[in-house]
Design a protein around this motif. Sequence first.
Motif, PDB file in Angstrom:
ATOM      1  N   UNK A   1    -107.876 110.023  31.997  1.00 18.54           N
ATOM      2  CA  UNK A   1    -108.767 110.109  30.828  1.00 18.54           C
ATOM      3  C   UNK A   1    -109.774 111.250  30.939  1.00 18.54           C
ATOM      4  N   UNK A   2    -110.263 111.511  32.166  1.00 11.28           N
ATOM      5  CA  UNK A   2    -111.246 112.564  32.372  1.00 11.28           C
ATOM      6  C   UNK A   2    -110.662 113.932  32.045  1.00 11.28           C
TER       7      UNK A   2
ATOM      8  N   UNK B   1    -110.254  96.869  39.248  1.00 13.18           N
ATOM      9  CA  UNK B   1    -110.601  95.459  39.088  1.00 13.18           C
ATOM     10  C   UNK B   1    -111.601  95.287  37.944  1.00 13.18           C
ATOM     11  N   UNK B   2    -111.670  94.052  37.452  1.00  9.14           N
ATOM     12  CA  UNK B   2    -112.694  93.674  36.469  1.00  9.14           C
ATOM     13  C   UNK B   2    -113.325  92.350  36.886  1.00  9.14           C
TER      14      UNK B   2
ATOM     15  N   UNK C   1    -109.226  98.400  58.169  1.00 10.19           N
ATOM     16  CA  UNK C   1    -110.360  99.134  58.724  1.00 10.19           C
ATOM     17  C   UNK C   1    -111.583  99.103  57.803  1.00 10.19           C
ATOM     18  N   UNK C   2    -111.346  99.025  56.500  1.00 11.12           N
ATOM     19  CA  UNK C   2    -112.457  98.981  55.547  1.00 11.12           C
ATOM     20  C   UNK C   2    -112.011  98.248  54.300  1.00 11.12           C
ATOM     21  N   UNK C   3    -112.953  97.532  53.694  1.00 12.10           N
ATOM     22  CA  UNK C   3    -112.666  96.752  52.485  1.00 12.10           C
ATOM     23  C   UNK C   3    -113.940  96.739  51.650  1.00 12.10           C
ATOM     24  N   UNK C   4    -114.009  97.618  50.640  1.00 10.07           N
ATOM     25  CA  UNK C   4    -115.235  97.788  49.862  1.00 10.07           C
ATOM     26  C   UNK C   4    -114.910  97.938  48.385  1.00 10.07           C
ATOM     27  N   UNK C   5    -115.933  97.712  47.554  1.00  6.44           N
ATOM     28  CA  UNK C   5    -115.817  97.944  46.116  1.00  6.44           C
ATOM     29  C   UNK C   5    -116.580  99.222  45.780  1.00  6.44           C
ATOM     30  N   UNK C   6    -115.905 100.157  45.107  1.00  2.92           N
ATOM     31  CA  UNK C   6    -116.524 101.426  44.735  1.00  2.92           C
ATOM     32  C   UNK C   6    -116.236 101.735  43.267  1.00  2.92           C
ATOM     33  N   UNK C   7    -117.083 102.564  42.694  1.00  3.81           N
ATOM     34  CA  UNK C   7    -116.860 103.041  41.337  1.00  3.81           C
ATOM     35  C   UNK C   7    -115.945 104.249  41.417  1.00  3.81           C
ATOM     36  N   UNK C   8    -114.807 104.215  40.728  1.00  6.51           N
ATOM     37  CA  UNK C   8    -113.835 105.293  40.783  1.00  6.51           C
ATOM     38  C   UNK C   8    -113.697 105.960  39.421  1.00  6.51           C
ATOM     39  N   UNK C   9    -113.749 107.305  39.407  1.00  8.58           N
ATOM     40  CA  UNK C   9    -113.499 108.047  38.170  1.00  8.58           C
ATOM     41  C   UNK C   9    -112.020 107.935  37.812  1.00  8.58           C
TER      42      UNK C   9
ATOM     43  N   UNK D   1    -115.416 108.067  29.197  1.00  7.41           N
ATOM     44  CA  UNK D   1    -114.838 106.848  29.804  1.00  7.41           C
ATOM     45  C   UNK D   1    -114.264 107.157  31.190  1.00  7.41           C
ATOM     46  N   UNK D   2    -113.560 108.282  31.314  1.00  6.14           N
ATOM     47  CA  UNK D   2    -113.002 108.675  32.608  1.00  6.14           C
ATOM     48  C   UNK D   2    -114.078 109.032  33.613  1.00  6.14           C
ATOM     49  N   UNK D   3    -115.163 109.652  33.106  1.00  4.09           N
ATOM     50  CA  UNK D   3    -116.264 110.038  33.991  1.00  4.09           C
ATOM     51  C   UNK D   3    -116.998 108.817  34.525  1.00  4.09           C
ATOM     52  N   UNK D   4    -117.250 107.840  33.664  1.00  2.89           N
ATOM     53  CA  UNK D   4    -117.927 106.616  34.087  1.00  2.89           C
ATOM     54  C   UNK D   4    -117.055 105.798  35.032  1.00  2.89           C
TER      55      UNK D   4
END
Length: 257
Positions: free
Chosen positions: A56-57, A115-116, A44-52, A94-97
């Motif tokens: 570590x946070x 991913x990297x 249904x969806x395939x996207x790249x997002x920034x995840x906390x 680091x966890x927040x970013x």
Amino acid sequence: MKPVLLKCFLGKSGDTKNMLILYDQLLVVICKGQRMDFPLSSIKALVVKRKKLIIPLVVGGIGTCLSWLALHLGWYDYYLNLMIVFLFFGWMYYGLMGRDALELIEGKIQHIFLITANQFVLNTFLKFTKERQFLMQSARGTLSFHLSTKASWEAQEQSTLYSHPSLETEGFIHTSYFSELQHTYNRYFQPFDQLILIGIDLSKVEAPVKVKEVTSRNAQFPHLYGKLNKSAIVFLRAVQGPEDLQMDSNISLISPH
């Protein structure tokens, strides 16, 4: 083995334990060596997002608070406490970013893969996959077929374009309508050659297409005057014998006008 339409690494190039593999109607995600298969029709969806990063946070936040309290109360060595404060704060930051993650939604299930990968390469892959989903859902135009050697096809797995040596020697890529496919196979290939059968929706081909009459065979053949964009491929199959040239009932075959 099914032929690969396109593949993309989720980490460094060549890391087969973290990669995306797109087949005819299937997306395979390999993350940390674990494989998961997703039919394109179920995505249904395939996207790249920034995840906390939660662990570590949380650990960094708690550690920063406690070490700052210890520093304020004068517990232990001052400089050691100060160093620990910065250490936990860095961990919290680091966890927040966070990190980039591939988010895949299948029905009501959400899958997250950290991913990297190179963003441009990954976004190209995702755009291609979404276009393929749309193509599968839309009405097919006139189908034409091309036979490629397995080695040639696999050498171009990471490209969204397919080329054939005839493009350099003759200026175009040969394709055949289904009515001439068996004849083409018998004339130019040996039984049990390892080939890839490519079904092409000519209405989706980005390169110029010209249908030429071949008098020696008394038939018309579509010629592609440029590289084939893989987004126009609606059918993909490994061929090891003439029986593999038969079409499934769900593949619509429309005769040329």
